[in-house]
Design a protein around this motif. Sequence first.
Motif, PDB file in Angstrom:
ATOM      1  N   TRP A 164       0.811  -1.218   0.000  1.00  0.00           N
ATOM      2  CA  TRP A 164       0.000   0.000   0.000  1.00  0.00           C
ATOM      3  C   TRP A 164       0.846   1.271   0.000  1.00  0.00           C
ATOM      4  O   TRP A 164       0.307   2.366   0.025  1.00  0.00           O
ATOM      5  N   ASP A 169      -4.442   6.887  -2.753  1.00  0.00           N
ATOM      6  CA  ASP A 169      -5.773   6.695  -2.171  1.00  0.00           C
ATOM      7  C   ASP A 169      -5.699   6.187  -0.736  1.00  0.00           C
ATOM      8  O   ASP A 169      -6.731   5.959  -0.097  1.00  0.00           O
ATOM      9  N   PRO A 225      -7.609  -0.380   0.150  1.00  0.00           N
ATOM     10  CA  PRO A 225      -8.212  -1.023  -1.024  1.00  0.00           C
ATOM     11  C   PRO A 225      -8.314  -2.524  -0.808  1.00  0.00           C
ATOM     12  O   PRO A 225      -7.569  -3.101   0.012  1.00  0.00           O
TER      13      PRO A 225
END
Length: 227
Positions: A164, A169, A225
């Motif tokens: 990540w 985001d 996500p």
Amino acid sequence: MIDPVSDLRSVREATDQLLTAAAALDNAAVAGPSRLPGWTRGHVLAHISRNADALVNVLEGRPMYVTAEARDADIERDASRGLSEQLDDVRASAARFQDTGAAPADWQRTVELRNGVTDRAARVPFRRLVEVELHHVDLGIGYELEDLPKEFTERETAFLAERWSAREDVPPTRVLAGGGEWRTGGAEGTPVTVSGSPADVLGWLSGRRDGTALECAGGPLPVLPPL
């Protein structure tokens, strides 16, 4: 340091542990729900088997799966089998993976996984270990994130934090667990600090726990996500 030979031993041990635990089930339990939404335990066991064969493909230079649709169809096809057939398949596919991993090879070469992702061949045994360990937890038969080996939990936490990282985001995040510290998320802004037990942090990073047991300072708990 990545040691594929040591990781192959860990895969064998984790697979044996999973097989021993799953052998206590019956056909009704295999057909029952797992902890993964929409999947029975049969789906999980079928996926474990097909993933072993897919990683053999990776190590031998073939596409991991023919198509995403074929991958899903193979899991659906095999999910309804009874316990004995499931265990035989997990055992046989695991042996194929071990045999492939034991063959002389250049572990520093680049291999291609799903969706265009590439990695060093040396990390493939650890990727397999992740599949076996986390899906053992997903079976919901008494093996929990807290039962995972300490070294595995630390390595998988680092692996997911790296996954990540640089994602715009995901807000910049400092992760604390078990005396370890990792950074993940984007680079812009003041980082939030997420802390908790190693199992709870890994559960959050891997999408297996909602993070309510974690502490988050400097802002709300980041939404990650899907894997």
